[in-house]
Scaffold this motif. Structure first.
Motif, PDB file in Angstrom:
ATOM      1  N   ARG A 213     -10.460 -14.130   1.040  1.00  0.00           N
ATOM      2  CA  ARG A 213     -11.205 -14.457  -0.177  1.00  0.00           C
ATOM      3  C   ARG A 213     -12.327 -13.455  -0.447  1.00  0.00           C
ATOM      4  O   ARG A 213     -12.880 -13.413  -1.543  1.00  0.00           O
ATOM      5  CB  ARG A 213     -11.784 -15.869  -0.062  1.00  0.00           C
ATOM      6  N   ILE A 214     -12.690 -12.686   0.583  1.00  0.00           N
ATOM      7  CA  ILE A 214     -13.761 -11.697   0.478  1.00  0.00           C
ATOM      8  C   ILE A 214     -13.235 -10.347   0.943  1.00  0.00           C
ATOM      9  O   ILE A 214     -12.612 -10.250   2.003  1.00  0.00           O
ATOM     10  CB  ILE A 214     -14.987 -12.109   1.322  1.00  0.00           C
ATOM     11  N   LEU A 215     -13.471  -9.309   0.139  1.00  0.00           N
ATOM     12  CA  LEU A 215     -13.065  -7.947   0.504  1.00  0.00           C
ATOM     13  C   LEU A 215     -14.290  -7.044   0.514  1.00  0.00           C
ATOM     14  O   LEU A 215     -15.092  -7.060  -0.423  1.00  0.00           O
ATOM     15  CB  LEU A 215     -12.051  -7.389  -0.493  1.00  0.00           C
ATOM     16  N   ILE A 216     -14.414  -6.245   1.583  1.00  0.00           N
ATOM     17  CA  ILE A 216     -15.498  -5.276   1.708  1.00  0.00           C
ATOM     18  C   ILE A 216     -14.872  -3.906   1.928  1.00  0.00           C
ATOM     19  O   ILE A 216     -14.139  -3.697   2.897  1.00  0.00           O
ATOM     20  CB  ILE A 216     -16.433  -5.632   2.883  1.00  0.00           C
ATOM     21  N   PHE A 217     -15.147  -2.984   1.023  1.00  0.00           N
ATOM     22  CA  PHE A 217     -14.577  -1.642   1.095  1.00  0.00           C
ATOM     23  C   PHE A 217     -15.687  -0.603   1.126  1.00  0.00           C
ATOM     24  O   PHE A 217     -16.532  -0.568   0.240  1.00  0.00           O
ATOM     25  CB  PHE A 217     -13.681  -1.357  -0.118  1.00  0.00           C
ATOM     26  N   ASP A 218     -15.656   0.273   2.131  1.00  0.00           N
ATOM     27  CA  ASP A 218     -16.598   1.391   2.210  1.00  0.00           C
ATOM     28  C   ASP A 218     -15.828   2.674   1.917  1.00  0.00           C
ATOM     29  O   ASP A 218     -14.956   3.069   2.687  1.00  0.00           O
ATOM     30  CB  ASP A 218     -17.223   1.448   3.604  1.00  0.00           C
ATOM     31  N   GLU A 219     -16.118   3.309   0.792  1.00  0.00           N
ATOM     32  CA  GLU A 219     -15.446   4.529   0.345  1.00  0.00           C
ATOM     33  C   GLU A 219     -13.916   4.360   0.352  1.00  0.00           C
ATOM     34  O   GLU A 219     -13.195   5.095   1.031  1.00  0.00           O
ATOM     35  CB  GLU A 219     -15.838   5.721   1.233  1.00  0.00           C
ATOM     36  N   PRO A 220     -13.376   3.415  -0.423  1.00  0.00           N
ATOM     37  CA  PRO A 220     -11.948   3.120  -0.345  1.00  0.00           C
ATOM     38  C   PRO A 220     -11.029   4.213  -0.878  1.00  0.00           C
ATOM     39  O   PRO A 220      -9.845   4.236  -0.530  1.00  0.00           O
ATOM     40  CB  PRO A 220     -11.808   1.841  -1.191  1.00  0.00           C
ATOM     41  N   VAL A 221     -11.529   5.124  -1.723  1.00  0.00           N
ATOM     42  CA  VAL A 221     -10.648   6.155  -2.281  1.00  0.00           C
ATOM     43  C   VAL A 221     -10.792   7.484  -1.552  1.00  0.00           C
ATOM     44  O   VAL A 221     -10.233   8.497  -1.995  1.00  0.00           O
ATOM     45  CB  VAL A 221     -10.905   6.348  -3.793  1.00  0.00           C
ATOM     46  N   ASN A 222     -11.485   7.486  -0.431  1.00  0.00           N
ATOM     47  CA  ASN A 222     -11.685   8.715   0.329  1.00  0.00           C
ATOM     48  C   ASN A 222     -10.340   9.300   0.760  1.00  0.00           C
ATOM     49  O   ASN A 222      -9.548   8.639   1.431  1.00  0.00           O
ATOM     50  CB  ASN A 222     -12.551   8.424   1.560  1.00  0.00           C
ATOM     51  N   GLY A 223     -10.074  10.546   0.366  1.00  0.00           N
ATOM     52  CA  GLY A 223      -8.847  11.222   0.783  1.00  0.00           C
ATOM     53  C   GLY A 223      -7.632  10.931  -0.061  1.00  0.00           C
ATOM     54  O   GLY A 223      -6.558  11.478   0.210  1.00  0.00           O
ATOM     55  N   LEU A 224      -7.746  10.081  -1.062  1.00  0.00           N
ATOM     56  CA  LEU A 224      -6.593   9.741  -1.897  1.00  0.00           C
ATOM     57  C   LEU A 224      -6.420  10.732  -3.046  1.00  0.00           C
ATOM     58  O   LEU A 224      -7.400  11.289  -3.554  1.00  0.00           O
ATOM     59  CB  LEU A 224      -6.743   8.332  -2.458  1.00  0.00           C
ATOM     60  N   ASP A 225      -5.164  10.926  -3.457  1.00  0.00           N
ATOM     61  CA  ASP A 225      -4.887  11.771  -4.607  1.00  0.00           C
ATOM     62  C   ASP A 225      -5.129  10.960  -5.883  1.00  0.00           C
ATOM     63  O   ASP A 225      -5.413   9.763  -5.820  1.00  0.00           O
ATOM     64  CB  ASP A 225      -3.460  12.306  -4.546  1.00  0.00           C
TER      65      ASP A 225
ATOM     66  N   VAL B 129       0.817  -1.218   0.000  1.00  0.00           N
ATOM     67  CA  VAL B 129       0.000   0.000   0.000  1.00  0.00           C
ATOM     68  C   VAL B 129       0.850   1.268   0.000  1.00  0.00           C
ATOM     69  O   VAL B 129       0.313   2.379   0.049  1.00  0.00           O
ATOM     70  CB  VAL B 129      -0.977   0.022   1.197  1.00  0.00           C
ATOM     71  N   GLY B 130       2.170   1.126  -0.040  1.00  0.00           N
ATOM     72  CA  GLY B 130       3.046   2.286  -0.124  1.00  0.00           C
ATOM     73  C   GLY B 130       3.380   2.938   1.197  1.00  0.00           C
ATOM     74  O   GLY B 130       3.779   4.107   1.232  1.00  0.00           O
TER      75      GLY B 130
ATOM     76  N   GLN C   6      -6.127   6.026   4.994  1.00  0.00           N
ATOM     77  CA  GLN C   6      -6.920   5.162   4.129  1.00  0.00           C
ATOM     78  C   GLN C   6      -6.079   3.982   3.627  1.00  0.00           C
ATOM     79  O   GLN C   6      -6.552   2.843   3.574  1.00  0.00           O
ATOM     80  CB  GLN C   6      -7.451   5.974   2.946  1.00  0.00           C
ATOM     81  N   ARG C   7      -4.828   4.244   3.282  1.00  0.00           N
ATOM     82  CA  ARG C   7      -3.933   3.166   2.835  1.00  0.00           C
ATOM     83  C   ARG C   7      -3.683   2.160   3.962  1.00  0.00           C
ATOM     84  O   ARG C   7      -3.610   0.950   3.714  1.00  0.00           O
ATOM     85  CB  ARG C   7      -2.616   3.754   2.338  1.00  0.00           C
ATOM     86  N   LEU C   8      -3.560   2.637   5.192  1.00  0.00           N
ATOM     87  CA  LEU C   8      -3.374   1.721   6.316  1.00  0.00           C
ATOM     88  C   LEU C   8      -4.620   0.858   6.509  1.00  0.00           C
ATOM     89  O   LEU C   8      -4.520  -0.342   6.812  1.00  0.00           O
ATOM     90  CB  LEU C   8      -3.071   2.506   7.593  1.00  0.00           C
ATOM     91  N   GLY C   9      -5.796   1.458   6.325  1.00  0.00           N
ATOM     92  CA  GLY C   9      -7.027   0.677   6.420  1.00  0.00           C
ATOM     93  C   GLY C   9      -7.104  -0.396   5.356  1.00  0.00           C
ATOM     94  O   GLY C   9      -7.565  -1.517   5.617  1.00  0.00           O
ATOM     95  N   ILE C  10      -6.650  -0.086   4.154  1.00  0.00           N
ATOM     96  CA  ILE C  10      -6.628  -1.078   3.079  1.00  0.00           C
ATOM     97  C   ILE C  10      -5.631  -2.180   3.403  1.00  0.00           C
ATOM     98  O   ILE C  10      -5.890  -3.367   3.165  1.00  0.00           O
ATOM     99  CB  ILE C  10      -6.296  -0.399   1.739  1.00  0.00           C
TER     100      ILE C  10
END
Length: 321
Positions: A147-159, A115-116, A134-138
């Motif tokens: 096997r299952i990923l759930i993301f709520d607003e994953p790009v919030n705050g990203l450039d 995640v950089g 947000q990257r730490l949350g990812i």
């Protein structure tokens, strides 16, 4: 796979989610859309066992989340990226999660690099920017290689670079055969990412269909044509039963609109009548337009800047007669 069957959640007299039934399948990105207050977050919380349904059930891989012995290896989720211990470094935040689920220590460094955040692993997240958090949350969601990923607003705050990275990551995870469930208010991003859509309004299912099918069913499709000889073009269209109306909106500039895809018919007619055309193209409405059309009756709060809008708001609240 995630299965929702009659999923219902009531808080007193308010029903947040009402008899929601659908299946989120592996191998594709499923977008989860709905206006504010539609019940999206409540649904995700029930899938993850953070809220208990009033009725119905939510199953992951055929079991309720609470029955998973090492849940991070089955389901990875990003709901609240800022939900971290302020005194721990990024590395130790992830290490605690790893140790609680039998995940090897080396995996922590792997996901931080992915995640950089490898260079700030020893820093505390309380000093992170919104995008770094947000990257730490990812990273937390990916920790158990689930096997299952759930993301709520994953790009919030990203450039823009971060948004592009998340988009490619999500699509790659789905291509690997994983179940990927993504909620977002960014329609342009969802249009580029999702294969399938589940749309809810006021807690009820409004659509469960492919991206293309959703736009086809809920958006206007029209052909725009313009000519320096507008009157002769209008007469020609009318003579063969093609109904055209003056185009409106920015860039209309005297153009005409016809419902549906009429590009071939109009092009052949223009050639036959020796009409010069400056524009002839088929317009298909965007995901945003389709979403607004489907959910306009399900919006909890609507702003109105004209008298009619204000009267409608008053009537909905019981202020008007």
């Amino acid at each position: 796979m995630i299965e929702l069957a009659g999923l219902t959640k009531r808080y007193g007299l308010k029903t947040a989610v009402r008899e929601l039934t659908c299946v989120i399948r592996p191998g594709q990105v499923t977008g989860f859309l709905g206006p504010n207050g539609a019940g999206k977050s409540t649904t995700m919380r029930m899938i993850l066992g953070l809220d208990h349904p009033t009725a119905g059930r939510a199953l992951v891989e055929g079991r309720p989340y609470a029955r998973l012995t090492e849940p991070l290896t089955v389901v990875g989720a990003l709901l609240e990226a800022r939900a971290v211990h302020p005194g721990r470094t990024a590395f130790h935040h992830l290490l605690c999660l790893a140790q609680s689920n039998g995940i090897p220590r080396r995996r922590v460094g792997q996901v931080l690099d992915l995640v950089g955040l490898g260079e700030v692993a020893a820093k505390r997240p309380k000093g992170f920017s919104l995008g770094m958090g947000q990257r730490l949350g990812i990273a937390s969601a990916l920790l158990g290689d689930p096997r299952i990923l759930i993301f709520d607003e994953p790009v919030n705050g990203l450039d823009p670079e971060g948004i592009h990275w998340v988009r490619n990551l999500i699509r790659r995870l789905a291509a690997e055969g994983r179940t990927v469930f993504v909620s977002s208010h960014l329609m342009s991003e969802m249009a580029l990412t999702a294969d399938h859509l589940i749309v809810i309004g006021q807690g009820q299912l409004l659509a469960d269909t492919s991206m293309a099918g959703f736009i086809e069913e809920n958006a206007r499709s029209y052909t725009r044509v313009s000519s320096p000889d507008r009157e002769r073009l209008m007469d020609a269209l009318n003579s063969v039963g093609l109904v055209a109306t003056p185009a409106t909106g920015p860039g209309a500039d005297g153009a005409l609109d016809l419902e549906g895809d009429q590009t071939v018919a109009v092009g052949e007619l223009a050639a036959e009548r020796r009409l010069v055309l400056h524009e002839l193209c088929h317009h298909r409405a965007s995901l945003e337009e389709a979403f607004m059309r489907l959910t306009r009756q399900s919006v909890e709060y609507q702003a109105g800047d004209d008298a009619e809008g204000r009267r409608g708001a008053a009537n909905r609240q019981g202020w008007g007669g």
